[in-house]
Design a protein around this motif. Structure first.
Motif, PDB file in Angstrom:
ATOM      1  N   TYR A 279     -33.718 -11.589  -0.913  1.00 37.90           N
ATOM      2  CA  TYR A 279     -32.981 -10.342  -1.139  1.00 37.90           C
ATOM      3  C   TYR A 279     -33.926  -9.177  -0.886  1.00 37.90           C
TER       4      TYR A 279
ATOM      5  N   HIS B  74     -31.566 -15.051  -3.615  1.00 34.65           N
ATOM      6  CA  HIS B  74     -32.548 -14.443  -4.501  1.00 34.65           C
ATOM      7  C   HIS B  74     -31.885 -13.215  -5.107  1.00 34.65           C
TER       8      HIS B  74
ATOM      9  N   ARG C 151     -38.219 -10.377 -10.288  1.00 38.91           N
ATOM     10  CA  ARG C 151     -38.292  -8.959 -10.631  1.00 38.91           C
ATOM     11  C   ARG C 151     -38.180  -8.081  -9.395  1.00 38.91           C
ATOM     12  N   GLY C 152     -38.862  -8.512  -8.298  1.00 39.98           N
ATOM     13  CA  GLY C 152     -38.966  -7.656  -7.114  1.00 39.98           C
ATOM     14  C   GLY C 152     -40.233  -6.821  -7.191  1.00 39.98           C
ATOM     15  N   ASP C 153     -40.672  -6.350  -6.030  1.00 40.78           N
ATOM     16  CA  ASP C 153     -41.878  -5.518  -5.956  1.00 40.78           C
ATOM     17  C   ASP C 153     -41.495  -4.047  -6.127  1.00 40.78           C
TER      18      ASP C 153
ATOM     19  N   ALA D 169     -38.461 -10.424 -14.844  1.00 40.32           N
ATOM     20  CA  ALA D 169     -37.619 -11.542 -14.417  1.00 40.32           C
ATOM     21  C   ALA D 169     -37.084 -12.308 -15.631  1.00 40.32           C
TER      22      ALA D 169
ATOM     23  N   TYR E 175     -47.247 -18.086  -9.618  1.00 45.21           N
ATOM     24  CA  TYR E 175     -48.347 -17.696  -8.735  1.00 45.21           C
ATOM     25  C   TYR E 175     -49.601 -18.522  -9.054  1.00 45.21           C
TER      26      TYR E 175
ATOM     27  N   HIS F 198     -50.305 -13.557 -10.401  1.00 43.34           N
ATOM     28  CA  HIS F 198     -49.579 -12.417  -9.839  1.00 43.34           C
ATOM     29  C   HIS F 198     -50.526 -11.212  -9.775  1.00 43.34           C
TER      30      HIS F 198
ATOM     31  N   ASP G  23     -50.316 -14.609 -17.135  1.00 41.91           N
ATOM     32  CA  ASP G  23     -49.202 -14.849 -16.217  1.00 41.91           C
ATOM     33  C   ASP G  23     -48.417 -16.104 -16.638  1.00 41.91           C
TER      34      ASP G  23
ATOM     35  N   LYS H 206     -39.988 -17.234 -19.141  1.00 45.65           N
ATOM     36  CA  LYS H 206     -38.855 -17.366 -18.209  1.00 45.65           C
ATOM     37  C   LYS H 206     -38.169 -18.732 -18.404  1.00 45.65           C
TER      38      LYS H 206
HETATM   39  P1  FAD Z   1     -42.059 -11.301 -13.383  1.00 46.26           P
HETATM   40  O1  FAD Z   1     -41.948 -12.722 -13.769  1.00 46.26           O
HETATM   41  O2  FAD Z   1     -41.237 -10.304 -14.114  1.00 46.26           O
HETATM   42  O3  FAD Z   1     -43.612 -10.899 -13.496  1.00 46.26           O
HETATM   43  C1  FAD Z   1     -44.083  -9.668 -12.949  1.00 46.26           C
HETATM   44  C2  FAD Z   1     -45.419  -9.325 -13.585  1.00 46.26           C
HETATM   45  O4  FAD Z   1     -45.220  -8.911 -14.929  1.00 46.26           O
HETATM   46  C3  FAD Z   1     -46.414 -10.484 -13.677  1.00 46.26           C
HETATM   47  O5  FAD Z   1     -47.700  -9.966 -13.520  1.00 46.26           O
HETATM   48  C4  FAD Z   1     -46.198 -11.031 -15.088  1.00 46.26           C
HETATM   49  O6  FAD Z   1     -47.384 -11.690 -15.574  1.00 46.26           O
HETATM   50  C5  FAD Z   1     -45.904  -9.760 -15.846  1.00 46.26           C
HETATM   51  N1  FAD Z   1     -44.967  -9.917 -16.968  1.00 46.26           N
HETATM   52  C6  FAD Z   1     -43.856 -10.676 -17.021  1.00 46.26           C
HETATM   53  N2  FAD Z   1     -43.220 -10.484 -18.185  1.00 46.26           N
HETATM   54  C7  FAD Z   1     -43.931  -9.569 -18.896  1.00 46.26           C
HETATM   55  C8  FAD Z   1     -43.777  -8.936 -20.158  1.00 46.26           C
HETATM   56  N3  FAD Z   1     -42.735  -9.215 -20.967  1.00 46.26           N
HETATM   57  N4  FAD Z   1     -44.713  -8.028 -20.560  1.00 46.26           N
HETATM   58  C9  FAD Z   1     -45.778  -7.714 -19.752  1.00 46.26           C
HETATM   59  N5  FAD Z   1     -45.974  -8.289 -18.540  1.00 46.26           N
HETATM   60  C10 FAD Z   1     -45.057  -9.195 -18.109  1.00 46.26           C
HETATM   61  N6  FAD Z   1     -39.338 -10.286  -3.676  1.00 46.26           N
HETATM   62  C11 FAD Z   1     -38.227  -9.705  -3.150  1.00 46.26           C
HETATM   63  O7  FAD Z   1     -38.123  -8.471  -3.125  1.00 46.26           O
HETATM   64  N7  FAD Z   1     -37.209 -10.467  -2.635  1.00 46.26           N
HETATM   65  C12 FAD Z   1     -37.248 -11.824  -2.643  1.00 46.26           C
HETATM   66  O8  FAD Z   1     -36.318 -12.476  -2.170  1.00 46.26           O
HETATM   67  C13 FAD Z   1     -38.418 -12.474  -3.181  1.00 46.26           C
HETATM   68  N8  FAD Z   1     -38.517 -13.816  -3.212  1.00 46.26           N
HETATM   69  C14 FAD Z   1     -39.630 -14.410  -3.778  1.00 46.26           C
HETATM   70  C15 FAD Z   1     -39.711 -15.811  -3.855  1.00 46.26           C
HETATM   71  C16 FAD Z   1     -40.826 -16.437  -4.416  1.00 46.26           C
HETATM   72  C17 FAD Z   1     -40.897 -17.935  -4.492  1.00 46.26           C
HETATM   73  C18 FAD Z   1     -41.912 -15.647  -4.894  1.00 46.26           C
HETATM   74  C19 FAD Z   1     -43.143 -16.304  -5.450  1.00 46.26           C
HETATM   75  C20 FAD Z   1     -41.837 -14.255  -4.827  1.00 46.26           C
HETATM   76  C21 FAD Z   1     -40.698 -13.623  -4.281  1.00 46.26           C
HETATM   77  N9  FAD Z   1     -40.584 -12.227  -4.230  1.00 46.26           N
HETATM   78  C22 FAD Z   1     -39.453 -11.642  -3.692  1.00 46.26           C
HETATM   79  C23 FAD Z   1     -41.667 -11.366  -4.716  1.00 46.26           C
HETATM   80  C24 FAD Z   1     -41.535 -11.011  -6.208  1.00 46.26           C
HETATM   81  O9  FAD Z   1     -40.381 -10.219  -6.407  1.00 46.26           O
HETATM   82  C25 FAD Z   1     -42.800 -10.237  -6.607  1.00 46.26           C
HETATM   83  O10 FAD Z   1     -43.911 -11.078  -6.577  1.00 46.26           O
HETATM   84  C26 FAD Z   1     -42.718  -9.441  -7.904  1.00 46.26           C
HETATM   85  O11 FAD Z   1     -43.827  -8.541  -7.920  1.00 46.26           O
HETATM   86  C27 FAD Z   1     -42.794 -10.289  -9.182  1.00 46.26           C
HETATM   87  O12 FAD Z   1     -41.648 -10.985  -9.373  1.00 46.26           O
HETATM   88  P2  FAD Z   1     -41.526 -12.059 -10.589  1.00 46.26           P
HETATM   89  O13 FAD Z   1     -40.141 -12.527 -10.579  1.00 46.26           O
HETATM   90  O14 FAD Z   1     -42.614 -13.066 -10.501  1.00 46.26           O
HETATM   91  O15 FAD Z   1     -41.780 -11.068 -11.836  1.00 46.26           O
END
Ligand code: FAD
Length: 318
Positions: free
Chosen positions: A51, A95, A125-127, A145, A180, A184, A193, A200
């Motif tokens: 996505y 996604h 979560r997305g970047d 996420a 990761y 991450h 992480d 999750k």
């Molecule tokens: P999260 O799990 O929310 O983590 C993000 C960061 O916050 C991490 O550093 C984590 O340690 C930290 N964190 C989590 N929860 C908390 C909390 N409660 N308090 C403080 N810190 C916290 N991106 C797109 O835009 N589109 C896609 O389709 C896409 N597909 C992907 C598929 C895969 C397999 C992977 C590995 C990545 C993908 N990404 C995609 C990239 C992803 O969106 C980014 O890496 C984003 O920065 C983090 O997403 P996450 O879901 O891991 O986030």
């Protein structure tokens, strides 16, 4: 079928899966089929569709002023998923992001997926968007996420945002999340992480797909750490074959992964990107064979819109 059911049904046999990107706006969906067709002989049980959220671009007006405009360069994730399920009879996994979505948008998105018969979602979560340094959620949107997983799991229990809705229909999504092996980018440590990865899972995710890595030992160490921490859900490694010299700098910077010195030295020796591509395929075959020998349930490939190198790898491994 759910990803977890596919894994149970395979009874220990390693499966092949891959991820595709929606085409750039203006391109036909046939470009997606052209990439999927050559990979269907390896029987993927599911195909992921990424996505892509909106980006901000600045367009110069006749008077020289700049106008900020929102564009979505790769729309179509849901439509592509429906088309894949319809054309190939294979599960498609959209996604879904926190970024750019209010919780209301998320709920409506999930309802569409449910009505289309899509049973798996990858919750991310997305970047941050390019114009921002840090990730900023939408007003009323999910922040992490784990919050998105909770919202999806709530819908699986029939809990909609409008608490007054009575006798609601329950969805039944199987929820995947990202992890990761090399941490991450924003996480202060791998332990931190993994702490949030556990959250999750606790909220309802039932499988994990990892970020790409080029050194299997990093994956095996990560997997062990997760198991030691009590994470029992399937962990699916994500692999990407290196294809250009430029990626030597781009991949570590963008994805926070290290490239092994041995791979770097070999890439540097390559005369052109055709040689890099061949080397990347060989490296990825070796990685895949080792993961397969270790009994990994699925090896997941980031195709990045190109199927030729993934086909070359899959034909040697599956
Ligand atoms: P999260 O799990 O929310 O983590 C993000 C960061 O916050 C991490 O550093 C984590 O340690 C930290 N964190 C989590 N929860 C908390 C909390 N409660 N308090 C403080 N810190 C916290 N991106 C797109 O835009 N589109 C896609 O389709 C896409 N597909 C992907 C598929 C895969 C397999 C992977 C590995 C990545 C993908 N990404 C995609 C990239 C992803 O969106 C980014 O890496 C984003 O920065 C983090 O997403 P996450 O879901 O891991 O986030």
């Amino acid at each position: 079928m759910k990803v977890t059911e596919h894994i149970a049904k395979a009874k220990g046999k390693t499966m092949f899966s891959f991820e595709i990107l929606p085409p750039l706006k203006g391109q036909h969906i046939q470009s997606i089929f052209d990439n999927i067709d050559p990979l269907m002989e390896f029987n993927p049980p599911f195909i992921d569709v990424t996505y892509h959220r909106e980006e901000y671009v600045y367009k110069e007006l006749e008077d020289g002023l700049l106008k900020k405009q929102v564009v979505k360069k790769r729309p179509g994730t849901v439509g592509i998923c429906a088309a894949i399920q319809n054309k190939y009879g294979v599960d498609a996994i959209p996604h879904i992001l926190c970024g750019g979505f209010s919780q209301e948008d998320t709920e409506n998105f999930l309802i569409d997926l449910d009505f289309l018969g899509i049973q798996n979602v990858m919750a991310l979560r997305g970047d941050p968007v390019k114009s921002e340094t840090y990730f900023r959620p939408e007003k009323d949107g999910n922040v992490y996420a784990s919050d998105l997983v909770k919202q999806i799991q709530d819908l699986n229990l029939g809990r909609y945002l409008d608490e007054e809705l009575q006798n609601t229909s329950k969805t039944d999504f199987c929820i995947g999340v990202a992890a990761y092996p090399e941490k991450h980018l924003e996480a202060p440590s791998l332990d931190s992480d993994i702490h949030f990865l556990k959250k999750k899972i606790k909220k309802g995710a039932t499988y994990i797909v990892t970020q790409m890595f080029f050194d299997n030992q990093k994956f095996f160490a990560f997997e062990k750490k997760c198991r030691d921490e009590g994470i029992t859900v399937p962990i699916i490694p994500g692999l990407k074959p290196i294809a250009t010299k430029k990626q030597l700098n781009m991949i570590p910077q963008r994805f926070n992964v290290d490239l092994p010195d041995e791979l770097i030295l070999e890439v540097v020796k390559c005369k052109d990107n055709n040689e890099v591509r061949e080397l990347g395929v060989e490296w990825c075959i070796a990685q895949s064979n080792e993961l397969k020998a270790a009994g990994i349930p699925v090896v997941h490939y980031y195709s990045m819109g190109r199927s030729d190198n993934i086909k070359a790898i899959a034909s040697q491994v599956f």
